[in-house]
Design a protein around this motif. Structure first.
Motif, PDB file in Angstrom:
ATOM      1  N   ARG A  75       0.854  -1.145  -0.029  1.00  0.00           N
ATOM      2  CA  ARG A  75       0.047  -0.172  -0.187  1.00  0.00           C
ATOM      3  C   ARG A  75       1.073   1.726  -0.065  1.00  0.00           C
ATOM      4  O   ARG A  75       2.309   1.262   1.016  1.00  0.00           O
ATOM      5  CB  ARG A  75      -1.104   0.266   0.831  1.00  0.00           C
ATOM      6  CG  ARG A  75      -2.149   1.217   1.288  1.00  0.00           C
ATOM      7  CD  ARG A  75      -3.523   0.383   2.577  1.00  0.00           C
ATOM      8  NE  ARG A  75      -3.007   0.778   3.680  1.00  0.00           N
ATOM      9  CZ  ARG A  75      -2.592  -0.671   4.225  1.00  0.00           C
ATOM     10  NH1 ARG A  75      -2.579  -1.509   3.709  1.00  0.00           N
ATOM     11  NH2 ARG A  75      -1.807  -0.568   5.652  1.00  0.00           N
ATOM     12  N   PRO A 108      -0.437   7.578  -3.553  1.00  0.00           N
ATOM     13  CA  PRO A 108      -1.586   6.826  -2.818  1.00  0.00           C
ATOM     14  C   PRO A 108      -3.001   7.308  -3.625  1.00  0.00           C
ATOM     15  O   PRO A 108      -4.316   6.230  -3.029  1.00  0.00           O
ATOM     16  CB  PRO A 108      -1.711   7.620  -1.514  1.00  0.00           C
ATOM     17  CG  PRO A 108      -0.819   7.767  -1.970  1.00  0.00           C
ATOM     18  CD  PRO A 108      -0.029   8.812  -3.270  1.00  0.00           C
ATOM     19  N   ALA A 158      -1.743   6.049   2.165  1.00  0.00           N
ATOM     20  CA  ALA A 158      -3.458   5.966   2.324  1.00  0.00           C
ATOM     21  C   ALA A 158      -3.077   4.660   3.500  1.00  0.00           C
ATOM     22  O   ALA A 158      -2.167   4.136   4.297  1.00  0.00           O
ATOM     23  CB  ALA A 158      -3.453   4.910   0.458  1.00  0.00           C
ATOM     24  N   SER A 159      -4.431   4.222   4.131  1.00  0.00           N
ATOM     25  CA  SER A 159      -4.595   3.525   5.719  1.00  0.00           C
ATOM     26  C   SER A 159      -5.598   2.520   5.418  1.00  0.00           C
ATOM     27  O   SER A 159      -6.823   3.247   4.422  1.00  0.00           O
ATOM     28  CB  SER A 159      -4.631   3.733   7.129  1.00  0.00           C
ATOM     29  OG  SER A 159      -5.245   5.301   7.204  1.00  0.00           O
ATOM     30  N   ARG A 160      -5.691   1.955   5.834  1.00  0.00           N
ATOM     31  CA  ARG A 160      -7.301   0.555   5.515  1.00  0.00           C
ATOM     32  C   ARG A 160      -7.803   0.862   6.858  1.00  0.00           C
ATOM     33  O   ARG A 160      -7.470   0.535   8.620  1.00  0.00           O
ATOM     34  CB  ARG A 160      -7.150  -1.090   4.698  1.00  0.00           C
ATOM     35  CG  ARG A 160      -6.792  -0.471   3.475  1.00  0.00           C
ATOM     36  CD  ARG A 160      -6.950  -2.085   2.888  1.00  0.00           C
ATOM     37  NE  ARG A 160      -8.549  -2.748   2.593  1.00  0.00           N
ATOM     38  CZ  ARG A 160      -9.201  -2.188   2.291  1.00  0.00           C
ATOM     39  NH1 ARG A 160      -8.855  -1.450   1.756  1.00  0.00           N
ATOM     40  NH2 ARG A 160     -10.145  -2.426   2.048  1.00  0.00           N
ATOM     41  N   ARG A 161      -9.438   0.986   7.298  1.00  0.00           N
ATOM     42  CA  ARG A 161      -9.522   0.884   8.253  1.00  0.00           C
ATOM     43  C   ARG A 161     -11.473   0.702   7.873  1.00  0.00           C
ATOM     44  O   ARG A 161     -12.338   0.835   7.883  1.00  0.00           O
ATOM     45  CB  ARG A 161     -10.436   2.085   9.023  1.00  0.00           C
ATOM     46  CG  ARG A 161      -8.656   3.504   9.037  1.00  0.00           C
ATOM     47  CD  ARG A 161      -9.237   4.502  10.142  1.00  0.00           C
ATOM     48  NE  ARG A 161      -8.293   5.254   9.875  1.00  0.00           N
ATOM     49  CZ  ARG A 161      -8.042   6.759  10.258  1.00  0.00           C
ATOM     50  NH1 ARG A 161      -9.306   7.014  10.660  1.00  0.00           N
ATOM     51  NH2 ARG A 161      -7.260   7.592  10.649  1.00  0.00           N
ATOM     52  N   SER A 195     -12.773   0.445   4.558  1.00  0.00           N
ATOM     53  CA  SER A 195     -12.439   1.682   4.083  1.00  0.00           C
ATOM     54  C   SER A 195     -10.571   1.835   3.339  1.00  0.00           C
ATOM     55  O   SER A 195     -10.161   1.573   4.698  1.00  0.00           O
ATOM     56  CB  SER A 195     -12.997   2.899   4.478  1.00  0.00           C
ATOM     57  OG  SER A 195     -12.721   3.225   5.779  1.00  0.00           O
ATOM     58  N   THR A 196     -10.463   3.039   2.947  1.00  0.00           N
ATOM     59  CA  THR A 196      -9.166   3.243   3.048  1.00  0.00           C
ATOM     60  C   THR A 196      -9.426   4.667   2.419  1.00  0.00           C
ATOM     61  O   THR A 196      -9.643   5.670   1.923  1.00  0.00           O
ATOM     62  CB  THR A 196      -8.827   2.863   0.896  1.00  0.00           C
ATOM     63  OG1 THR A 196      -8.734   1.551   0.671  1.00  0.00           O
ATOM     64  CG2 THR A 196      -7.781   3.306   1.258  1.00  0.00           C
ATOM     65  N   HIS A 197      -8.523   5.261   4.357  1.00  0.00           N
ATOM     66  CA  HIS A 197      -8.668   6.875   4.247  1.00  0.00           C
ATOM     67  C   HIS A 197      -6.711   7.168   3.450  1.00  0.00           C
ATOM     68  O   HIS A 197      -6.118   6.544   3.715  1.00  0.00           O
ATOM     69  CB  HIS A 197      -8.793   6.994   5.370  1.00  0.00           C
ATOM     70  CG  HIS A 197      -9.689   7.069   6.482  1.00  0.00           C
ATOM     71  ND1 HIS A 197     -10.382   7.806   7.028  1.00  0.00           N
ATOM     72  CD2 HIS A 197     -10.649   5.839   6.476  1.00  0.00           C
ATOM     73  CE1 HIS A 197     -11.446   6.984   7.360  1.00  0.00           C
ATOM     74  NE2 HIS A 197     -10.745   5.620   6.680  1.00  0.00           N
ATOM     75  N   ILE A 198      -7.319   8.739   2.777  1.00  0.00           N
ATOM     76  CA  ILE A 198      -5.850   8.352   1.629  1.00  0.00           C
ATOM     77  C   ILE A 198      -5.099  10.899   2.057  1.00  0.00           C
ATOM     78  O   ILE A 198      -6.144  11.381   2.210  1.00  0.00           O
ATOM     79  CB  ILE A 198      -6.061   8.688   0.407  1.00  0.00           C
ATOM     80  CG1 ILE A 198      -6.536   6.829  -0.087  1.00  0.00           C
ATOM     81  CG2 ILE A 198      -5.222   8.740  -0.735  1.00  0.00           C
ATOM     82  CD1 ILE A 198      -6.656   7.011  -1.419  1.00  0.00           C
ATOM     83  N   ALA A 200      -5.502   4.546  -5.367  1.00  0.00           N
ATOM     84  CA  ALA A 200      -6.972   4.106  -4.738  1.00  0.00           C
ATOM     85  C   ALA A 200      -8.407   4.839  -5.202  1.00  0.00           C
ATOM     86  O   ALA A 200      -9.525   3.494  -5.412  1.00  0.00           O
ATOM     87  CB  ALA A 200      -6.841   3.750  -3.928  1.00  0.00           C
TER      88      ALA A 200
END
Length: 215
Positions: A3, A167, A7-10, A13-16, A170
């Motif tokens: 990744r 990022p 970009a982080s997944r929670r 969902s993906t937060h950019i 996505a």
């Protein structure tokens, strides 16, 4: 697949956000937290006078760099800018443009209407192309036509590479993946709401700063 930074997944969902924004937020918060702790440690209760400015700085950084982001969800896209959050179903997206900034093009709601363009304020874009690099790669011994052809090819290849490594790619991938399954979009609509928590936090910090100045 690795990744990209930013970009982080929670919870599905993906937060950019830009990776640089995350680093800057952490640096500012650590410095401000240390200043606030030191103020109360040295002056006791009266240390609040010197803790106000670091608190305001932390809040502003939070409001401008941490809270704004793009959230990619399975059924919709959330563009969280500083004051307003736009919630956009994939069915209403006509195009996603990833350049210096990320822009979401919404299909016109009426035939012949003008598409609406949403700019994601804090989403990572792609790097700028440098003319000097293009000239160096083109070579001075080539003919102008050959150099121009290599220049264009090199630019387009770098643009595609930078877009894929960003990022924000996505967002493009999610739109392309869901566009074919989103339906006609006749019943879908874009919803918008004010970021009340951001406005309240910034307003409260500014009010505290005003009290500090007047006291």
């Amino acid at each position: 697949m690795t990744r990209p930074a930013g970009a982080s997944r929670r919870e599905g969902s993906t937060h950019i956000r830009p990776a640089g924004a995350l680093v800057l937020c952490l640096i500012v918060w650590v410095f401000c937290a240390a200043t606030i702790v030191e103020s109360f440690w040295v002056l006791g209760v009266h240390g609040w006078r010197y803790a106000v400015l670091p608190l305001v700085a932390s809040t502003v950084v939070w409001a401008l760099l941490w809270m704004p982001r793009v959230v990619v969800r399975p059924e919709r896209l959330e563009v969280r800018n500083v004051l307003i959050t736009h919630v956009v179903p994939y069915a209403l997206i006509e195009d996603v443009r990833l350049g210096a900034m990320l822009r979401i093009v919404l299909a016109p709601r009426v035939e012949g209407g003008t598409p609406e363009v949403l700019t994601a304020w804090n989403a990572p874009g792609v790097g700028k192309d440098r003319p000097l690099d293009r000239v160096a790669r083109g070579g001075v011994r080539r003919s102008p036509r050959e150099a121009a052809g290599l220049e264009r090819a090199s630019w387009s290849e770098r643009l595609v590479r930078d877009q894929r490594s960003s990022p924000s790619a996505a967002v493009v991938e999610a739109w392309r993946r869901n566009a074919d399954h989103a339906g006609s979009g006749a019943d879908a609509e874009v919803t918008r709401h004010l970021n009340v928590e951001v406005m309240c936090a910034v307003g409260a910090s500014m009010l505290l700063l005003l009290v500090r100045v007047l006291s």
